[in-house]
Design an enzyme around this catalytic site. Sequence first.
Site, PDB file in Angstrom:
ATOM      1  N   LYS A 170      58.326  47.712 -12.939  1.00 26.97           N
ATOM      2  CA  LYS A 170      59.490  47.997 -12.101  1.00 26.97           C
ATOM      3  C   LYS A 170      60.743  47.902 -12.976  1.00 26.97           C
ATOM      4  O   LYS A 170      61.226  46.819 -13.291  1.00 26.97           O
ATOM      5  CB  LYS A 170      59.615  47.007 -10.940  1.00 26.97           C
ATOM      6  CG  LYS A 170      60.578  47.555  -9.895  1.00 26.97           C
ATOM      7  CD  LYS A 170      61.492  46.530  -9.291  1.00 26.97           C
ATOM      8  CE  LYS A 170      62.800  46.284  -9.915  1.00 26.97           C
ATOM      9  NZ  LYS A 170      63.779  47.355  -9.993  1.00 26.97           N
ATOM     10  N   GLU A 245      63.014  35.692 -19.229  1.00 25.38           N
ATOM     11  CA  GLU A 245      64.078  35.794 -20.240  1.00 25.38           C
ATOM     12  C   GLU A 245      65.356  36.107 -19.481  1.00 25.38           C
ATOM     13  O   GLU A 245      65.430  37.126 -18.787  1.00 25.38           O
ATOM     14  CB  GLU A 245      63.779  36.908 -21.253  1.00 25.38           C
ATOM     15  CG  GLU A 245      62.654  36.587 -22.218  1.00 25.38           C
ATOM     16  CD  GLU A 245      62.929  35.387 -23.113  1.00 25.38           C
ATOM     17  OE1 GLU A 245      64.100  34.971 -23.216  1.00 25.38           O
ATOM     18  OE2 GLU A 245      61.972  34.855 -23.680  1.00 25.38           O
ATOM     19  N   CYS A 279      71.895  40.363 -24.100  1.00 22.43           N
ATOM     20  CA  CYS A 279      71.669  38.959 -23.757  1.00 22.43           C
ATOM     21  C   CYS A 279      71.952  38.073 -24.961  1.00 22.43           C
ATOM     22  O   CYS A 279      72.264  36.901 -24.822  1.00 22.43           O
ATOM     23  CB  CYS A 279      70.247  38.771 -23.275  1.00 22.43           C
ATOM     24  SG  CYS A 279      69.063  39.496 -24.397  1.00 22.43           S
ATOM     25  N   GLU A 378      78.023  33.558 -17.986  1.00 24.79           N
ATOM     26  CA  GLU A 378      77.747  34.827 -18.647  1.00 24.79           C
ATOM     27  C   GLU A 378      78.596  35.931 -18.021  1.00 24.79           C
ATOM     28  O   GLU A 378      78.602  36.111 -16.806  1.00 24.79           O
ATOM     29  CB  GLU A 378      76.265  35.180 -18.507  1.00 24.79           C
ATOM     30  CG  GLU A 378      75.905  36.415 -19.293  1.00 24.79           C
ATOM     31  CD  GLU A 378      74.435  36.805 -19.154  1.00 24.79           C
ATOM     32  OE1 GLU A 378      73.980  36.976 -18.008  1.00 24.79           O
ATOM     33  OE2 GLU A 378      73.764  36.936 -20.192  1.00 24.79           O
TER      34      GLU A 378
HETATM   35  P1  NAD Z   1      68.986  41.442 -12.594  1.00 28.28           P
HETATM   36  O1  NAD Z   1      68.451  40.070 -12.491  1.00 28.28           O
HETATM   37  O2  NAD Z   1      69.973  41.892 -11.592  1.00 28.28           O
HETATM   38  O3  NAD Z   1      67.798  42.494 -12.519  1.00 28.28           O
HETATM   39  C1  NAD Z   1      66.686  42.413 -13.378  1.00 28.28           C
HETATM   40  C2  NAD Z   1      65.505  43.079 -12.689  1.00 28.28           C
HETATM   41  O4  NAD Z   1      65.142  42.293 -11.557  1.00 28.28           O
HETATM   42  C3  NAD Z   1      65.821  44.474 -12.168  1.00 28.28           C
HETATM   43  O5  NAD Z   1      64.703  45.310 -12.330  1.00 28.28           O
HETATM   44  C4  NAD Z   1      66.086  44.204 -10.705  1.00 28.28           C
HETATM   45  O6  NAD Z   1      65.889  45.343  -9.883  1.00 28.28           O
HETATM   46  C5  NAD Z   1      65.074  43.126 -10.421  1.00 28.28           C
HETATM   47  N1  NAD Z   1      65.339  42.349  -9.198  1.00 28.28           N
HETATM   48  C6  NAD Z   1      66.534  42.107  -8.608  1.00 28.28           C
HETATM   49  N2  NAD Z   1      66.353  41.385  -7.477  1.00 28.28           N
HETATM   50  C7  NAD Z   1      65.029  41.134  -7.375  1.00 28.28           C
HETATM   51  C8  NAD Z   1      64.214  40.442  -6.445  1.00 28.28           C
HETATM   52  N3  NAD Z   1      64.716  39.857  -5.354  1.00 28.28           N
HETATM   53  N4  NAD Z   1      62.900  40.387  -6.668  1.00 28.28           N
HETATM   54  C9  NAD Z   1      62.351  40.966  -7.755  1.00 28.28           C
HETATM   55  N5  NAD Z   1      63.065  41.660  -8.667  1.00 28.28           N
HETATM   56  C10 NAD Z   1      64.381  41.751  -8.473  1.00 28.28           C
HETATM   57  O7  NAD Z   1      69.534  41.620 -14.095  1.00 28.28           O
HETATM   58  P2  NAD Z   1      70.297  42.889 -14.709  1.00 28.28           P
HETATM   59  O8  NAD Z   1      71.677  42.920 -14.158  1.00 28.28           O
HETATM   60  O9  NAD Z   1      69.434  44.111 -14.584  1.00 28.28           O
HETATM   61  O10 NAD Z   1      70.331  42.515 -16.254  1.00 28.28           O
HETATM   62  C11 NAD Z   1      71.326  41.760 -16.852  1.00 28.28           C
HETATM   63  C12 NAD Z   1      70.815  40.353 -17.106  1.00 28.28           C
HETATM   64  O11 NAD Z   1      69.644  40.410 -17.906  1.00 28.28           O
HETATM   65  C13 NAD Z   1      71.787  39.486 -17.875  1.00 28.28           C
HETATM   66  O12 NAD Z   1      71.841  38.219 -17.294  1.00 28.28           O
HETATM   67  C14 NAD Z   1      71.168  39.396 -19.268  1.00 28.28           C
HETATM   68  O13 NAD Z   1      71.510  38.249 -20.001  1.00 28.28           O
HETATM   69  C15 NAD Z   1      69.727  39.426 -18.936  1.00 28.28           C
HETATM   70  N6  NAD Z   1      68.938  39.811 -20.103  1.00 28.28           N
HETATM   71  C16 NAD Z   1      68.236  38.831 -20.749  1.00 28.28           C
HETATM   72  C17 NAD Z   1      67.481  39.148 -21.866  1.00 28.28           C
HETATM   73  C18 NAD Z   1      66.700  38.090 -22.580  1.00 28.28           C
HETATM   74  O14 NAD Z   1      65.783  38.445 -23.300  1.00 28.28           O
HETATM   75  N7  NAD Z   1      66.998  36.818 -22.407  1.00 28.28           N
HETATM   76  C19 NAD Z   1      67.440  40.465 -22.339  1.00 28.28           C
HETATM   77  C20 NAD Z   1      68.180  41.434 -21.662  1.00 28.28           C
HETATM   78  C21 NAD Z   1      68.917  41.092 -20.530  1.00 28.28           C
END
Ligand code: NAD
Length: 476
Positions: A170, A245, A279, A378
């Site tokens: 997803k 992550e 990130c 963040e």
């Molecule tokens: P997000 O948490 O909004 O979404 C991540 C994923 O989770 C998406 O596919 C989203 O649709 C899904 N999601 C959202 N709500 C959900 C739910 N209730 N149940 C299941 N899945 C759900 O994050 P984002 O805005 O897409 O990404 C940015 C974040 O990702 C930042 O915090 C960044 O630091 C982090 N990030 C971390 C790493 C790492 O390796 N540590 C790498 C890249 C990004």
Amino acid sequence: MLHRNLIAGEWVGGDGATNVNPSNTNDIVGEYARASCDQARAAIAAAKAAFPAWSLSPILERHALLKKAADEIIARKEELGRLLAREEGKTLPEAIGEVTRAGQIFDFFAGEVLRLSGEVLPSVRPGVGVEITRDPIGVVGVITPWNFPIAIPAWKIAPALAYGNTVVLKPADLVPGCAWALVDILHRAGAPAGVVNLVMGRGSVVGQTMLDSPELDAITFTGSTGTGRRVALASIDHNRKYQLEMGGKNPFVILDDADLSVAVEAAANSSFFSTGQRCTASSRLIVTDGIHDRFVAALTERLRSLVVDDALKPGTHIGPVVDAGQLRQDEDYIDIGKKEGAHLAFGGDRLERDNPGFFLQPALFTQASNRMRIAREEIFGPVAAVIRVKDYDEALATANDTSFGLSSGIATTSLKHATHFKRHSEAGMVMVNLPTAGVDFHVPFGGRKGSSYGPREQGRYAAEFYTTVKTAYTSA
Ligand code: NAD
């Protein structure tokens, strides 16, 4: 054309959502079907049905699939890079670099399939042998964020398949294009029906259905801390293996003895390249007294030279922010920083370009303290804060004073301080005279504290998550 979801080897339609280019909101990247809850459940069922055969598949079959995918990704890196730059907004060279990395990851895990191994040990009981092997875990749910639309799906799917698991992907709703292209490549490369399934759509619908499913044996998640927490809580209910992550608030320390040009280049890259939407980006620049003024002057000068424009335009250094919501969040934090008493030394304004897009001038705060919200939360945009400290000890303490622990960096010519920092930095990845972002594909990736949970990703360490260890005893 509507890009559909892949369930049990069939492309399946659904309500379409428009994928918009953040460099030019008049440019529609494509229409992508959002999966329903029923379709998400069907994808999980398909992965479950495909698991027994795939988990026992000949290693050459798995090797060939991953190698074929790697070769096609690399061969199409320019075209896929353009797609990535159009849907996510990183510059074309950055996007091509990310696609290349996705290909390299598939290539690496194609090799790992041929290097699967275990251990044979003597038992403490005479006449008994002990074998330690790794079994696949089953159906793996892969939930990914928008900021690395192809590399993150690649670094989760490639090891999952290599070790004999089946997958339901997803991707983030904002960037389905690269995920669709990757799954299409795997499908055409010969992935048997149900081995790789794609369900695009909203987190609250498709993602939540995955969290609620008792049929998923594992979830690997990258995204925000809030969503990660939901993944963890739901996984505990289902006795499911999970890996998270999440966010970062990565420090980059600049010491008096640093080479100024190395420090400035690494800081500009860490904080602002890829629009600060990594990130591993550094949003806290922790600078000792003796170099502070020279560093701020030189970094400000460097920021003045950076071109913020359309991600596809030659000469662009920084592309747009990914969408209107993220732009609002960045601007909110710029306001918060000002209200908290930090000094906005450079940038922070919205920029107009030839086409309508989400362009933001990189923003640099000085006179910030590590207690301010801009230093603790963040932001995930091109916004960084300089925190002035008196010496190395205070710099290290400030760097570690955060609830996150993904990456950290230091600019110094002192072997003593570099060595001490590598040892005492509370981060999963530590960089010396290098940007906090930008990592190799064949070594472990991950963090500590609020940034990560579970085994490391990538490299040989990926086996920790995607397999479960079996200890077998045989009496001869
Ligand atoms: P997000 O948490 O909004 O979404 C991540 C994923 O989770 C998406 O596919 C989203 O649709 C899904 N999601 C959202 N709500 C959900 C739910 N209730 N149940 C299941 N899945 C759900 O994050 P984002 O805005 O897409 O990404 C940015 C974040 O990702 C930042 O915090 C960044 O630091 C982090 N990030 C971390 C790493 C790492 O390796 N540590 C790498 C890249 C990004």
